[in-house]
Structure formats: structure tokens, C-alpha cells
Design an enzyme around this catalytic site. Structure first.
Site, PDB file in Angstrom:
ATOM      1  N   LYS A 104       0.863  -1.192   0.000  1.00 43.99           N
ATOM      2  CA  LYS A 104       0.000   0.000   0.000  1.00 43.99           C
ATOM      3  C   LYS A 104       0.896   1.237   0.000  1.00 43.99           C
ATOM      4  CE  LYS A 104      -4.077  -1.884   2.232  1.00 43.99           C
ATOM      5  NZ  LYS A 104      -3.719  -3.253   1.852  1.00 43.99           N
ATOM      6  N   ASP A 141      -1.526  -2.073  -4.003  1.00 43.98           N
ATOM      7  CA  ASP A 141      -2.927  -2.177  -3.585  1.00 43.98           C
ATOM      8  C   ASP A 141      -3.687  -0.876  -3.869  1.00 43.98           C
ATOM      9  OD1 ASP A 141      -2.657  -4.746  -2.629  1.00 43.98           O
ATOM     10  OD2 ASP A 141      -2.455  -4.160  -0.527  1.00 43.98           O
ATOM     11  N   GLN A 170     -10.455  -1.048  -8.594  1.00 44.33           N
ATOM     12  CA  GLN A 170     -11.667  -1.428  -7.846  1.00 44.33           C
ATOM     13  C   GLN A 170     -12.913  -1.221  -8.703  1.00 44.33           C
ATOM     14  OE1 GLN A 170     -10.264   1.610  -5.335  1.00 44.33           O
ATOM     15  NE2 GLN A 170     -10.162   0.338  -3.492  1.00 44.33           N
ATOM     16  N   ARG A 189      -4.755  -6.166 -11.196  1.00 48.19           N
ATOM     17  CA  ARG A 189      -5.567  -6.980 -10.271  1.00 48.19           C
ATOM     18  C   ARG A 189      -6.915  -6.292 -10.125  1.00 48.19           C
ATOM     19  NH1 ARG A 189      -2.691  -7.560  -4.859  1.00 48.19           N
ATOM     20  NH2 ARG A 189      -1.625  -9.211  -5.972  1.00 48.19           N
ATOM     21  N   LYS A 192     -13.486  -6.008  -6.312  1.00 48.93           N
ATOM     22  CA  LYS A 192     -14.727  -5.224  -6.218  1.00 48.93           C
ATOM     23  C   LYS A 192     -14.484  -3.896  -5.512  1.00 48.93           C
ATOM     24  CE  LYS A 192     -18.168  -8.936  -6.312  1.00 48.93           C
ATOM     25  NZ  LYS A 192     -19.199  -9.679  -5.549  1.00 48.93           N
ATOM     26  N   ARG A 293     -12.108  -4.608   7.409  1.00 45.30           N
ATOM     27  CA  ARG A 293     -12.645  -4.720   6.042  1.00 45.30           C
ATOM     28  C   ARG A 293     -13.168  -6.134   5.789  1.00 45.30           C
ATOM     29  NH1 ARG A 293      -8.383  -1.148   5.227  1.00 45.30           N
ATOM     30  NH2 ARG A 293      -6.908  -2.696   4.450  1.00 45.30           N
TER      31      ARG A 293
HETATM   32  P1  FDA Z   1     -18.275 -10.942  -2.437  1.00 47.46           P
HETATM   33  O1  FDA Z   1     -18.002  -9.987  -1.332  1.00 47.46           O
HETATM   34  O2  FDA Z   1     -19.583 -10.890  -3.115  1.00 47.46           O
HETATM   35  O3  FDA Z   1     -17.995 -12.394  -1.894  1.00 47.46           O
HETATM   36  C1  FDA Z   1     -18.310 -13.570  -2.620  1.00 47.46           C
HETATM   37  C2  FDA Z   1     -18.237 -14.760  -1.680  1.00 47.46           C
HETATM   38  O4  FDA Z   1     -16.891 -14.884  -1.182  1.00 47.46           O
HETATM   39  C3  FDA Z   1     -19.082 -14.588  -0.413  1.00 47.46           C
HETATM   40  O5  FDA Z   1     -20.390 -15.018  -0.624  1.00 47.46           O
HETATM   41  C4  FDA Z   1     -18.324 -15.454   0.568  1.00 47.46           C
HETATM   42  O6  FDA Z   1     -18.594 -16.827   0.342  1.00 47.46           O
HETATM   43  C5  FDA Z   1     -16.897 -15.209   0.196  1.00 47.46           C
HETATM   44  N1  FDA Z   1     -16.319 -14.071   0.958  1.00 47.46           N
HETATM   45  C6  FDA Z   1     -16.037 -12.834   0.484  1.00 47.46           C
HETATM   46  N2  FDA Z   1     -15.486 -12.059   1.448  1.00 47.46           N
HETATM   47  C7  FDA Z   1     -15.438 -12.831   2.549  1.00 47.46           C
HETATM   48  C8  FDA Z   1     -14.958 -12.609   3.872  1.00 47.46           C
HETATM   49  N3  FDA Z   1     -14.441 -11.448   4.254  1.00 47.46           N
HETATM   50  N4  FDA Z   1     -15.032 -13.629   4.766  1.00 47.46           N
HETATM   51  C9  FDA Z   1     -15.553 -14.831   4.415  1.00 47.46           C
HETATM   52  N5  FDA Z   1     -16.012 -15.093   3.158  1.00 47.46           N
HETATM   53  C10 FDA Z   1     -15.960 -14.117   2.241  1.00 47.46           C
HETATM   54  N6  FDA Z   1      -9.978  -4.346  -2.038  1.00 47.46           N
HETATM   55  C11 FDA Z   1      -9.545  -3.062  -2.140  1.00 47.46           C
HETATM   56  O7  FDA Z   1     -10.324  -2.120  -1.970  1.00 47.46           O
HETATM   57  N7  FDA Z   1      -8.235  -2.823  -2.459  1.00 47.46           N
HETATM   58  C12 FDA Z   1      -7.343  -3.812  -2.699  1.00 47.46           C
HETATM   59  O8  FDA Z   1      -6.173  -3.553  -2.978  1.00 47.46           O
HETATM   60  C13 FDA Z   1      -7.796  -5.151  -2.604  1.00 47.46           C
HETATM   61  N8  FDA Z   1      -6.966  -6.203  -2.842  1.00 47.46           N
HETATM   62  C14 FDA Z   1      -7.468  -7.485  -2.930  1.00 47.46           C
HETATM   63  C15 FDA Z   1      -6.657  -8.524  -3.343  1.00 47.46           C
HETATM   64  C16 FDA Z   1      -7.195  -9.796  -3.508  1.00 47.46           C
HETATM   65  C17 FDA Z   1      -6.308 -10.904  -3.984  1.00 47.46           C
HETATM   66  C18 FDA Z   1      -8.571 -10.028  -3.240  1.00 47.46           C
HETATM   67  C19 FDA Z   1      -9.184 -11.370  -3.444  1.00 47.46           C
HETATM   68  C20 FDA Z   1      -9.364  -8.999  -2.790  1.00 47.46           C
HETATM   69  C21 FDA Z   1      -8.833  -7.723  -2.611  1.00 47.46           C
HETATM   70  N9  FDA Z   1      -9.623  -6.670  -2.157  1.00 47.46           N
HETATM   71  C22 FDA Z   1      -9.146  -5.384  -2.249  1.00 47.46           C
HETATM   72  C23 FDA Z   1     -10.938  -6.943  -1.515  1.00 47.46           C
HETATM   73  C24 FDA Z   1     -12.077  -6.855  -2.512  1.00 47.46           C
HETATM   74  O9  FDA Z   1     -12.266  -5.534  -2.928  1.00 47.46           O
HETATM   75  C25 FDA Z   1     -13.395  -7.362  -1.889  1.00 47.46           C
HETATM   76  O10 FDA Z   1     -13.737  -6.560  -0.810  1.00 47.46           O
HETATM   77  C26 FDA Z   1     -13.362  -8.800  -1.431  1.00 47.46           C
HETATM   78  O11 FDA Z   1     -12.627  -9.609  -2.307  1.00 47.46           O
HETATM   79  C27 FDA Z   1     -14.786  -9.380  -1.360  1.00 47.46           C
HETATM   80  O12 FDA Z   1     -15.392  -9.312  -2.633  1.00 47.46           O
HETATM   81  P2  FDA Z   1     -15.650 -10.592  -3.594  1.00 47.46           P
HETATM   82  O13 FDA Z   1     -15.281 -10.198  -4.967  1.00 47.46           O
HETATM   83  O14 FDA Z   1     -14.916 -11.748  -3.062  1.00 47.46           O
HETATM   84  O15 FDA Z   1     -17.205 -10.790  -3.604  1.00 47.46           O
END
Ligand code: FDA
Length: 312
Positions: A104, A141, A170, A189, A192, A293
Site C-alpha cells: 500500500k 494495492d 476497484q 488486479r 470489487k 474490512r
Molecule cells: P463478495 O463480497 O460478493 O464475496 C463472494 C463470496 O466470497 C461470499 O459469498 C463469501 O462466500 C466469500 N467471501 C467474500 N469475502 C469474505 C470474507 N471477508 N469472509 C468470508 N467469506 C468471504 N480491495 C480493495 O479495496 N483494495 C485492494 O487492494 C484489494 N486487494 C485485494 C486482493 C485480492 C487478492 C482479493 C481477493 C481482494 C482484494 N480486495 C481489495 C478486496 C475486494 O475488494 C473485496 O472486498 C473482497 O474480495 C470481497 O469481494 P468478492 O469479490 O470476493 O465478492
């Protein structure tokens, strides 16, 4: 979007809340689920185990919003040692099986009152120089929207020298589709988005965020770069597989990425099916922001936390 999310993210910004959460003994159990440990001695066995299960890693030394130059210097020194340790674990499979660090810019000094962006950019350059020698990748990040422009400016500048430098975009931000078009030739990368953002800059409803993610993903998959599909969402994982098939992208030309401790069986399934599956592994003592978060993303995590609190 989870209706509790803005409430949790707002509450977590209070110093009093931070004191309560960090002082509560039960917190340690929850932290262990999402964080590999406090030091590299605890991190390294976790990384070894992930690599042995055919997964790749991106390691994040936890820390953000540093307002102290000395702390930013400590962070740079820790990353330099970390890059050394990761380089020793490279190449267990093939040339694409590089280890990676995630960083970061606010931990590297971006928020310092004097010359913050310039200091963070210079620190990023130092990390990239070391990483290039070591054969380790670096991805920057994404933090809250007030930092997006400064972060992309720093990345553009350092990327001129290190074209492999990655950055997170994002999908919840209105601007991201345009950023994907501009940057689709590089390592991106796509996630969401995890911060509390106003409706003036970000989609608020989860369906809108998913639609934006799909549009951005298509741009990246059709581009000349290296998409890193950072999501646990089954709909988006499937969409990535379909787009990869349609655009003729083999598993060496994009990655699935998930967070340490989340959907482990799915991570293993994707890796066993021959996909590049990278796990984002955080470590360090500054876990508060990261943990809140993760709690905000999923009400079940918060319920688990509160239940554990009450049962003590
Ligand atoms: P969603 O939140 O809809 O989750 C889908 C499913 O995944 C859920 O139904 C559940 O099963 C599972 N799940 C998701 N989050 C979970 C949790 N916390 N605990 C348990 N289960 C969970 N964000 C950002 O703002 N800046 C960044 O630099 C990054 N970097 C980053 C790197 C990587 C490798 C990942 C995977 C994610 C990030 N993020 C991030 C976080 C991202 O923005 C987001 O908040 C999370 O990945 C959750 O979103 P999903 O896309 O997984 O979908």
C-alpha cells in the site's frame, strides 16, 4: 451490498472502537483466520504450505496511512527482507510461478504531510529495484478513492522503468472502466473494492458492482496485459473462465486470486484444475484496518466475532 458494511466501516474508524477490538482477547482467534502471523517467522511456513499445494502467493506486510517517516522507512526495510525470503522460494513450478509482494502506498509514506506522494513513489522504486534483481513481482494495492489518482500516477511513473509492476483497480469506482481501458496492457488486479465510498464516486448496490466488474473484466481479458481476477464470487470466477476460453487465454496468461483464509476449498479446486491461483497473504501486527474490512464484507464474520465475544 451487505447493508451492515457502511456501518461497520464507519464504526471501525473510531479510535475508541480500535482500542476495544485490539484489546479484546478473542480478537486474536479471528485475526488468525485472516492473517498469517505477526512476523516473518510465522509467515514463511504458511507460504511454504501454500506453495506446496500448487498455489501462488502475494504477501502483504500490513500497515497503512503512515504519518511518520521513520515508520515508512521501517516498512521499506521489512519489504526488502521479505523480497529476499520470497526469492528463495521462487520457481518451484515454472517461470510464471513467481512469488509477489503487495504494497500500500500509504504504508510507504503517501500520506506524509510533506512530499508524501514523492516519498512513496521513491520507496516504491526502491522495492521494484530489489524485486527485479530477486525475480519477485510487486503489485500496488488500491486504497480509498481519495488516493486513486496519486497511486496511479506513482505506478505510471515507476512502471516506465519496471513494466511488470502491477496495480489494483476497484470495480465499484465509476472511473475504473476507463482506467481498465488505459491500463489493459499491463498487470492489473481487479477487485470489487473494500472501502466505504460515497455514491458520487462509487456504485453502492452489489448488482451494480458485479456488472461493473464484468465490464472491466472483459476489457482486461480482451487486452494485451495480464489480468489478475481477485474475487471469491462464483459468478465472476465462472465469467473469467468463460472469457479466458473465448479469448484464447491459457492459464499462464491470467490468474485467479483470493484472500488468505477465504474459500480455501475453492482455491484448491482451481489450483488442482491447472489454473494459476494466487493467495494474498497478509502478516504483521498492524492488522486492524485489514480485519475490519474482512468483517464488513460478510455479516457472518461479524456474527462469529460477536458470538465469540459474548461466550468468553
Ligand atoms: P463478495 O463480497 O460478493 O464475496 C463472494 C463470496 O466470497 C461470499 O459469498 C463469501 O462466500 C466469500 N467471501 C467474500 N469475502 C469474505 C470474507 N471477508 N469472509 C468470508 N467469506 C468471504 N480491495 C480493495 O479495496 N483494495 C485492494 O487492494 C484489494 N486487494 C485485494 C486482493 C485480492 C487478492 C482479493 C481477493 C481482494 C482484494 N480486495 C481489495 C478486496 C475486494 O475488494 C473485496 O472486498 C473482497 O474480495 C470481497 O469481494 P468478492 O469479490 O470476493 O465478492
Amino acid at each position: 451490498m451487505n447493508p451492515l458494511r457502511p456501518v461497520i466501516l464507519a464504526a471501525s474508524a473510531s479510535p475508541r472502537m480500535k482500542r476495544i477490538v485490539t484489546a479484546t482477547p478473542v480478537t486474536a482467534e479471528i485475526v488468525r483466520r485472516f492473517v498469517a502471523g505477526e512476523g516473518r517467522d510465522e509467515l514463511i511456513p504458511v507460504v511454504r504450505e501454500l506453495l506446496a499445494s500448487r498455489r501462488l502467493v502475494s504477501v502483504d506486510f500490513l500497515g497503512e496511512n503512515t504519518t511518520d517517516r521513520a515508520q515508512a522507512d521501517v516498512t521499506v526495510a521489512e519489504y526488502l527482507s521479505l523480497i529476499n525470503d520470497l526469492a528463495a522460494m521462487n520457481g518451484f513450478r515454472d517461470a510464471t510461478a513467481r512469488t509477489e509482494v503487495s504494497v500500500k502506498l500509504s504504508a510507504l509514506g503517501q500520506a506524509l504531510p510533506v512530499d508524501g506522494p514523492a516519498i512513496a513513489t521513491e520507496n516504491l522504486r526502491i522495492l521494484c529495484t530489489k524485486a527485479a534483481q530477486a525475480g519477485v513481482w510487486v503489485t500496488v494495492d488500491a486504497e480509498d478513492h481519495t488516493t486513486t489518482e496519486a497511486t496511479l500516477t506513482a505506478v505510471r511513473e515507476v512502471r516506465a522503468e519496471f513494466p511488470w509492476l502491477g496495480v489494483v483497480l476497484q470495480a465499484y469506482l465509476h472511473r475504473t472502466e476507463a482506467d481498465c481501458r488505459e491500463l489493459s496492457g499491463s498487470r492489473i488486479r481487479l477487485c470489487k473494492g473494500a472501502y466505504r465510498e460515497p455514491h458520487t464516486v462509487a456504485y453502492q448496490r452489489s448488482a451494480e458492482v458485479t456488472d461493473s466488474y464484468l465490464r472491466c473484466l472483459e476489457i482486461l481479458m480482451c487486452g494485451a496485459g495480464y489480468p489478475m481476477v481477485a474475487t471469491h464470487d462464483p459468478v465472476l470466477i465462472l465469467a473469467a473462465e468463460q472469457l479466458a476460453a473465448e479469448t484464447g487465454r491459457g492459464p499462464d496468461r491470467f490468474e485467479h486470486q483470493m484472500l488468505f483464509g477465504i474459500r480455501d476449498p475453492e482455491q484448491l479446486r482451481l489450483a488442482a484444475a491447472g489454473n494459476a491461483m494466487r493467495v494474498y497473504v497478509p502478516y504483521g501486527s498492524q492488522w486492524y484496518g485489514y480485519l475490519t474490512r474482512r468483517l464488513a464484507e460478510r455479516p457472518a464474520n461479524l456474527t462469529f466475532f460477536l458470538r465469540a465475544l459474548v461466550s468468553k
